[in-house]
Design an enzyme around this catalytic site. Sequence first.
Site, PDB file in Angstrom:
ATOM      1  N   GLU A  76       9.915   1.384  -0.355  1.00 30.96           N
ATOM      2  CA  GLU A  76       8.565   1.910  -0.094  1.00 30.96           C
ATOM      3  C   GLU A  76       8.220   1.900   1.398  1.00 30.96           C
ATOM      4  O   GLU A  76       7.051   2.029   1.765  1.00 30.96           O
ATOM      5  CB  GLU A  76       7.505   1.129  -0.884  1.00 30.96           C
ATOM      6  CG  GLU A  76       7.555   1.302  -2.388  1.00 30.96           C
ATOM      7  CD  GLU A  76       7.227   2.729  -2.870  1.00 30.96           C
ATOM      8  OE1 GLU A  76       6.940   3.599  -2.033  1.00 30.96           O
ATOM      9  OE2 GLU A  76       7.280   2.943  -4.097  1.00 30.96           O
ATOM     10  N   HIS A  97       3.039  -4.859  -8.685  1.00 30.19           N
ATOM     11  CA  HIS A  97       3.129  -4.139  -9.962  1.00 30.19           C
ATOM     12  C   HIS A  97       2.385  -4.950 -11.017  1.00 30.19           C
ATOM     13  O   HIS A  97       2.870  -5.127 -12.133  1.00 30.19           O
ATOM     14  CB  HIS A  97       4.596  -3.959 -10.366  1.00 30.19           C
ATOM     15  CG  HIS A  97       5.317  -2.906  -9.587  1.00 30.19           C
ATOM     16  ND1 HIS A  97       6.472  -2.318 -10.021  1.00 30.19           N
ATOM     17  CD2 HIS A  97       5.038  -2.323  -8.399  1.00 30.19           C
ATOM     18  CE1 HIS A  97       6.885  -1.424  -9.125  1.00 30.19           C
ATOM     19  NE2 HIS A  97       6.035  -1.423  -8.129  1.00 30.19           N
ATOM     20  N   HIS A 159       2.116   3.301 -11.692  1.00 30.57           N
ATOM     21  CA  HIS A 159       3.004   2.523 -10.838  1.00 30.57           C
ATOM     22  C   HIS A 159       2.431   1.136 -10.525  1.00 30.57           C
ATOM     23  O   HIS A 159       2.909   0.148 -11.072  1.00 30.57           O
ATOM     24  CB  HIS A 159       3.248   3.356  -9.566  1.00 30.57           C
ATOM     25  CG  HIS A 159       4.184   2.760  -8.576  1.00 30.57           C
ATOM     26  ND1 HIS A 159       4.737   3.474  -7.546  1.00 30.57           N
ATOM     27  CD2 HIS A 159       4.643   1.496  -8.421  1.00 30.57           C
ATOM     28  CE1 HIS A 159       5.510   2.695  -6.819  1.00 30.57           C
ATOM     29  NE2 HIS A 159       5.465   1.485  -7.329  1.00 30.57           N
TER      30      HIS A 159
HETATM   31 ZN   LIG Z   1       6.287  -0.199  -6.498  1.00 31.14          ZN
END
Ligand SMILES: [Zn+2]
Length: 222
Positions: A76, A97, A159
């Site tokens: 990311e 998450h 997500h």
């Molecule tokens: Zn993630």
Amino acid sequence: MLVIEKKKEEVVKVAKTIYKEKLVFGTWGNVSCRPVENRIIITPSGIPYPDLQFVDMVVVNMEGDIIEGRWKASTELPMHLAIYQAREDVGAIVHTHSPYSAAFAVVREDIPVVIEEQAQIVGGIVKVAAYALPGSHELADNVVQILEKEQTAVLLANHGLVCVGKDLEMALQRCRIVERTAQILLHSKLIGNAHILEPQEVEILKRNYLAGYGQKEGVYTQ
Ligand SMILES: [Zn+2]
């Protein structure tokens, strides 16, 4: 540089904390900070949290070139870089998450202000960024679109959650509060009518908090 070495330890500490507090699992989620201009420390890709050490941290510049580190940066990284580019006031980013926040992200429903600490520390509603593949530049663009409006937290559709702060402690605290808010809101909806705080009530909570705790003005934009 000593400040970078010290901040690596702090990133590891926060990464292990979000794992211990079950805001992430496996190797998902990531943490970064900007200790000095044009340097970002970010967790590596694919290393289990219990194994993380400060030597595993990856240092990149704002173009994403690796300056230090033996591993690849978190997948990311584009999202982290885009946020730092868009928001000069942001010094740290935590991406989790966590399940209750993710539930709202799955139904793509914003989290309105329903509890005191959300008003005080997060500063307002948590909006959902449009869906895009994890790790993509499109996701980075979608997140920045929400965060450039002085938001401190954003849900990533289907997500998870991203929180920003002037430092790691603030970004972490916001992740905890958004997750707790999401949990409370979900349960409230199960019981019956969830009452949303009015904007003027949110303003009063913010004002009282700032006055009572002696915080500097601008805490919500940091
Ligand atoms: Zn993630």
